[in-house]
Structures are given as C-alpha cells and as structure tokens.
Design an enzyme around this catalytic site. Structure first.
Site, PDB file in Angstrom:
ATOM      1  N   GLU A 121      14.316  17.889  24.270  1.00 16.41           N
ATOM      2  CA  GLU A 121      12.981  18.876  24.798  1.00 16.41           C
ATOM      3  C   GLU A 121      12.331  19.051  24.750  1.00 16.41           C
ATOM      4  O   GLU A 121      10.970  19.967  25.885  1.00 16.41           O
ATOM      5  CB  GLU A 121      13.713  20.469  24.310  1.00 16.41           C
ATOM      6  N   GLU A 165      14.093  17.376  28.332  1.00 16.50           N
ATOM      7  CA  GLU A 165      15.026  16.864  29.080  1.00 16.50           C
ATOM      8  C   GLU A 165      16.100  18.222  28.179  1.00 16.50           C
ATOM      9  O   GLU A 165      15.757  18.878  27.126  1.00 16.50           O
ATOM     10  CB  GLU A 165      16.157  15.667  29.023  1.00 16.50           C
TER      11      GLU A 165
END
Length: 342
Positions: free
Chosen positions: A317, A174
């Site tokens: 991430e 994300e």
C-alpha cells in the site's frame, strides 16, 4: 510514447556541487564526524537530487496505483479478486493502513484506478483505467506494449500533477489482489532466478500452494519469453498496470528532481523495471524497508539499494514509504536545525 521519451531525456545525474556543500555543512555541525550515519548520507543524497544543500520535503504524497490481474484465475491468491474494488475506495476514505501512517507523516494519499476489474463509484479515486485488469500472463502477454507505455505515462502524468501542486517528496504504493505473482516474475526474469527460490505467500496464500504459484510464474515466463534487458517488454508480458504506474511515478519524479520512496515487494519490482529502462533513476530512489515477503531481500539486492529499516512489514500500500518519510524529513531538520561548531 512522446511523454515517456521526453521524461527519459530529462533524467540526469545527482548534483555533485550541492552534495559537496551539504557534506561540508554536515561535517561542521555540533557532533562527532559521521556520528549520524545514514541520516547524513540521506541528507547528502537529497542535496544531490534537489540541487539544494538545504532542501525541504514538508509537502509529501503517496501515490497508490490500483489494478487487477488476469493471472488471478490460475489460483495464485487466497482472497477474492473483488477485494481490489472493495478496498480501493477505502483509501479515498482514509481508512487503510497507509492512510493512517500517512496522516502521522502529514502526507496526502492519492489513489488511482489504473486497471481495476470493476468500475469504482467514488469521485475521490482518480479514474485512469486502461482496461478491466490485465490478461492472464500464463496464457500470453499481460498487456500490449502500447498499454505498458500507457501505464508508464499515466504514472508520469499523475506524478507531475502532484509536483505542480507543490509536492516535494513522493512515495509509491499499490493495491491489487495477486500482484506478488507478476512482481516475482519480474525479479525472476531480470535476475535470472528460478521462481521457486523467491516465491512467497503474498496476502496469505497457504504454503502448500507455493509450488503451484511458482509453476504458474515459470509457465508465464516460458510462454512469453520477456527480454530481461527491455524493461517495457518485461512489464508488458508479465507485469501489472499498477506496477507500470509506479514505474511512471519513479521516472516522472526523477525527471523533476523530486525524491521518490520505494515501498515493499511490488514497489521494488517497479523500481527494477524503472532502472532497467533508465539506470540513472536509481540515484533518485530512496528505499524504505526490508519487506517480510519471501524473496524480498533478493529483490532489493537486485535493485542495488539498502533499505533504512526492517520491521517485518508486508502489507504494501505504501505503508513502509509513509514510515520512511519521517526519516527523510528528519535528515532535512538535521541540516537546518543543528548548530555549527565554533
């Protein structure tokens, strides 16, 4: 809603016969019984997920969902919200932390704009924008229930596309300035925990502002009164579009019997939503690491998973998922490459 319902109906249980075959095979290998510990457990879980005692996970991808949050206006993050839009194209260019680690793991990185506050002018970023960020959850619902369902279905669709292209292992990632705030709110609601007990600094919030961040979360919960037993209600009232997208990835992968790796704090919040919606999803999730974010261990305990490693990561991430890919592939090599006792 049709795609979501169809996906939920397809989610089943682990295949006991494949797990039994994998276990017997592992016990017959050139090694003392159980001497490879959790690597053996991982191989057996993979067999149960895929219905194959000798699975392959050589074609891998991390799906990164990117979105912004209306609650940013409450001063809960130290960085400009514009960083979400600035950083997202860097995933497409292969410049971010997860891209470096995914390259080492021989995995693709797929980046999706599911709700960034600005338009992204890069054709390599998949544009599935629901709208320009969620609403401020401290003043009302972050999104409508319909938008929450849409975020789930976008995650499902993107994941199914990757599976159709041959992906056998999926990781969740994300990007979104301020997204530890809705994540903490999710843990607070479903776990019945006061936000101040688990609120953390995220991307570098000064510690003296943690009480304010906790107060904002507490206010959002009081204003919206999310139902802790209804995952979609929790997502719509205090969640984020990228969190919903990751939930969809987990549901879609589970429905297709593809193992899906949970990354850090925000990804774990998505896992908690996914399990609240459909408890059977839990068996298809592989946790990567203990996040260094305050409240991370409480979060993973709420989900009921035991991560593989602790390297004090808190970048997000999908970086932890990329590292975990190596352990997961190693489990398949153990099964296929080790010799059997005579």
């Amino acid at each position: 809603m049709k795609l979501l319902n169809e996906t939920l109906k397809k989610i089943s249980t682990l295949d006991a016969e494949a797990m039994k075959k994998a276990s017997l095979h592992i016990d017959s290998l050139f090694k003392p019984l159980k001497s490879l510990g959790r690597l053996e457990d991982l191989a057996i879980q993979l067999a149960g997920i895929t219905k194959n005692p000798f699975p392959s996970v050589d074609n891998k991808a991390i799906i990164v969902m990117s979105a912004d949050h209306g609650v940013y206006e409450e001063g809960i993050a130290p960085d400009p919200q514009s960083i979400t839009a600035i950083q997202t194209p860097n995933f497409a260019k292969g410049l971010t932390g997860v891209c470096a680690l995914a390259k080492q793991a021989r995995a693709d990185v797929v980046i999706v704009d599911i709700g960034i506050a600005k338009d992204i002018q890069d054709h390599r970023v998949i544009n599935r924008k629901i709208r320009y960020g969620t609403s401020n959850m401290a003043k009302g619902p972050a999104m409508t229930r319909e938008e929450a369902i849409k975020s789930l279905e976008i995650g499902i669709e993107v994941t199914l596309d990757q599976i159709k292209n041959g992906k056998k292992l999926i990781g969740t990632g994300e990007m979104g300035i301020g997204n530890t705030t809705p994540s903490t709110a999710i843990f607070s609601v479903i776990g019945g925990i006061d936000p101040e007990e688990i609120v953390g600094v995220g991307a570098g919030l000064p510690t003296e502002k943690l009480k304010h961040k906790a107060a904002v979360i507490r206010k959002a919960i009081e204003v919206n009164q999310p139902d802790p037993k209804d995952g979609i209600d929790v997502l719509s009232k205090i969640g984020g579009f990228e969190i919903g997208g990751m939930v969809g990835t987990m549901l879609g992968a589970a429905a297709e019997r593809i193992p899906v790796v949970v990354d850090g704090f925000i990804s774990t919040a998505a896992a908690l939503i996914a399990i609240t919606i459909e408890p059977k999803v839990k068996d298809f999730l592989i946790p990567s690491h203990y996040t260094a974010e305050r409240g991370g261990k409480v979060a993973i305990e709420l989900v009921g998973l035991k991560p593989m490693f602790d390297m004090e990561l808190r970048l997000g991430e999908g970086t932890g998922a990329a590292l975990a890919f190596n352990f997961i592939e190693a489990a398949t090599f153990m099964v296929k490459e080790m010799g059997k006792r005579p």
